[in-house]
Design a protein around this motif. Structure first.
Motif, PDB file in Angstrom:
ATOM      1  N   ALA A 147       9.436  36.634  36.241  1.00  0.00           N
ATOM      2  CA  ALA A 147       9.032  37.249  34.976  1.00  0.00           C
ATOM      3  C   ALA A 147       9.818  36.672  33.802  1.00  0.00           C
ATOM      4  N   ASP A 148      11.095  36.413  34.014  1.00  0.00           N
ATOM      5  CA  ASP A 148      11.901  35.819  32.938  1.00  0.00           C
ATOM      6  C   ASP A 148      11.372  34.434  32.566  1.00  0.00           C
ATOM      7  N   THR A 149      10.950  33.671  33.565  1.00  0.00           N
ATOM      8  CA  THR A 149      10.387  32.336  33.306  1.00  0.00           C
ATOM      9  C   THR A 149       9.098  32.445  32.504  1.00  0.00           C
ATOM     10  N   LEU A 155       3.999  33.867  28.380  1.00  0.00           N
ATOM     11  CA  LEU A 155       2.903  34.110  29.304  1.00  0.00           C
ATOM     12  C   LEU A 155       3.154  35.403  30.063  1.00  0.00           C
ATOM     13  N   VAL A 156       2.103  35.891  30.741  1.00  0.00           N
ATOM     14  CA  VAL A 156       2.197  37.143  31.492  1.00  0.00           C
ATOM     15  C   VAL A 156       1.795  36.892  32.942  1.00  0.00           C
ATOM     16  N   LEU A 157       2.626  37.346  33.865  1.00  0.00           N
ATOM     17  CA  LEU A 157       2.312  37.268  35.285  1.00  0.00           C
ATOM     18  C   LEU A 157       1.493  38.490  35.683  1.00  0.00           C
ATOM     19  N   ALA A 184       6.425  40.807  30.843  1.00  0.00           N
ATOM     20  CA  ALA A 184       5.812  39.594  31.390  1.00  0.00           C
ATOM     21  C   ALA A 184       5.346  39.772  32.823  1.00  0.00           C
ATOM     22  N   LEU A 185       5.438  40.986  33.363  1.00  0.00           N
ATOM     23  CA  LEU A 185       4.918  41.270  34.704  1.00  0.00           C
ATOM     24  C   LEU A 185       4.001  42.475  34.633  1.00  0.00           C
ATOM     25  N   ARG A 186       2.723  42.220  34.862  1.00  0.00           N
ATOM     26  CA  ARG A 186       1.707  43.262  34.874  1.00  0.00           C
ATOM     27  C   ARG A 186       0.931  43.163  36.192  1.00  0.00           C
ATOM     28  N   LEU A 187      -0.149  43.927  36.330  1.00  0.00           N
ATOM     29  CA  LEU A 187      -0.856  43.995  37.601  1.00  0.00           C
ATOM     30  C   LEU A 187      -2.309  43.570  37.479  1.00  0.00           C
ATOM     31  N   ALA A 188      -2.767  42.870  38.523  1.00  0.00           N
ATOM     32  CA  ALA A 188      -4.194  42.673  38.763  1.00  0.00           C
ATOM     33  C   ALA A 188      -4.580  43.633  39.883  1.00  0.00           C
ATOM     34  N   TRP A 189      -5.624  44.399  39.680  1.00  0.00           N
ATOM     35  CA  TRP A 189      -6.063  45.392  40.672  1.00  0.00           C
ATOM     36  C   TRP A 189      -7.116  44.769  41.569  1.00  0.00           C
ATOM     37  N   ASP A 190      -6.908  44.865  42.887  1.00  0.00           N
ATOM     38  CA  ASP A 190      -7.860  44.339  43.871  1.00  0.00           C
ATOM     39  C   ASP A 190      -8.116  45.410  44.918  1.00  0.00           C
TER      40      ASP A 190
END
Length: 295
Positions: A147-149, A155-157, A184-190
């Motif tokens: 996330a730091d990168t 950008l957002v992971l 920078a860290l969020r979620l994709a829902w699957d």
């Protein structure tokens, strides 16, 4: 309606609905050739593409020439890149994190060139035979480094809840994303992935917990009895309930098809153009019922 021609009147359908989402999809589930990927997606009404590989080359391995050719194809076609679907984090948790950060830096180059804001990632494989909950602290440390990168690159992971990694259940996904606590860290829902790890009712059992962190919807469904992946609405993934909840919350982002209808493997899956069209029509039917235009 003929396969691969949905919808015929996108503008008219949009005018009849109250919400519009941007339809995307994993292009390499259609064909290795990005030109064919784009042609099929556009025939299905999509204006965006999720890029995982081109010409059989994963995004982390694309050289500069291939990246420029891919960017040119997408720009000529007027296709937005909804996300770069990287394999980052699909490695053992005890692998050197510096190696994965270096790979992410290569993906950052791809995302910047393709104009993508999001990069799909995973939360590592705990050691075989161990309790995944015991891997919490090490997973958080590794995800924070990623996330730091991404944050430094603006950008957002997007973490995908893939089976077998640390973050495969709603509870562990929540524990991870809240502990990292990074914009920078969020979620994709699957939904299908949750079904495949034994979450019987993904929406009922996990949506309220994770909804505040979801910035992206990946669409596939699965049968609870066998884990088989099926088009949206044909399994136990409660896709329609999640779509309705996002609509009610005012979501206006991407919805990305990842059908996996022909085969699945460690780095992704494949459907082919006709099965991909079946998946798109199933999603359109759910969106229509919810009053959502996909375009």
């Amino acid at each position: 309606m003929a396969a691969g021609t949905y919808p015929d009147d996108v503008e008219a359908r949009a005018a009849m609905t109250t919400t519009t989402w941007t339809l995307s999809g994993f292009g390499d589930e259609i064909d290795p050739d990005p030109r064919i990927q784009v042609a099929v997606l556009q025939a299905l009404g999509a204006r965006a593409i999720e890029v995982r590989s081109a010409w059989g080359v994963n995004v982390v391995e694309l050289d500069d020439q291939q990246l420029e050719e891919l960017a040119g194809i997408l720009e000529t076609a007027g296709m937005t890149v909804s996300a770069v679907a990287s394999p980052i984090g699909k490695v053992p948790l005890d692998a050197p994190i510096a190696d994965e950060v270096a790979r992410l830096e290569r993906i950052v180059r791809v995302a910047h060139r393709l104009g993508a804001r999001f990069i799909r990632v995973f939360s590592f494989y705990p050691a075989e035979g161990t309790d995944p909950d015991d891997a919490h602290d090490a997973t958080v440390a590794s995800m924070r480094a990623l996330a730091d990168t991404a944050h430094a690159a603006n950008l957002v992971l997007l973490h995908e809840n893939e089976k077998g990694i640390y973050g495969d259940t709603p509870e562990r996904v929540h524990a991870m994303v809240t502990a990292v606590d990074s914009p920078a860290l969020r979620l994709a829902w699957d939904s299908a992935n949750f079904v495949q790890v034994g979450v019987e009712h993904p929406h009922d059992d996990g949506w309220a917990l994770l909804a505040p962190y979801v910035d992206y919807l990946q669409v596939k469904d699965a049968l609870a009895a066998t884990g088989e992946v099926v088009p949206a609405g044909q399994g136990q993934g409660q896709v329609a309930k999640t779509v309705a909840a996002l609509r009610d919350a005012g979501y206006e982002g991407f919805v990305s098809l990842e059908p996996h209808l022909a085969e699945g493997h460690e780095l992704g899956g494949f459907s082919g153009p006709f099965a991909f069209g079946d998946a798109a029509r199933a999603l359109h039917a759910i969106a229509d019922e919810a009053g959502i235009a996909l375009r």
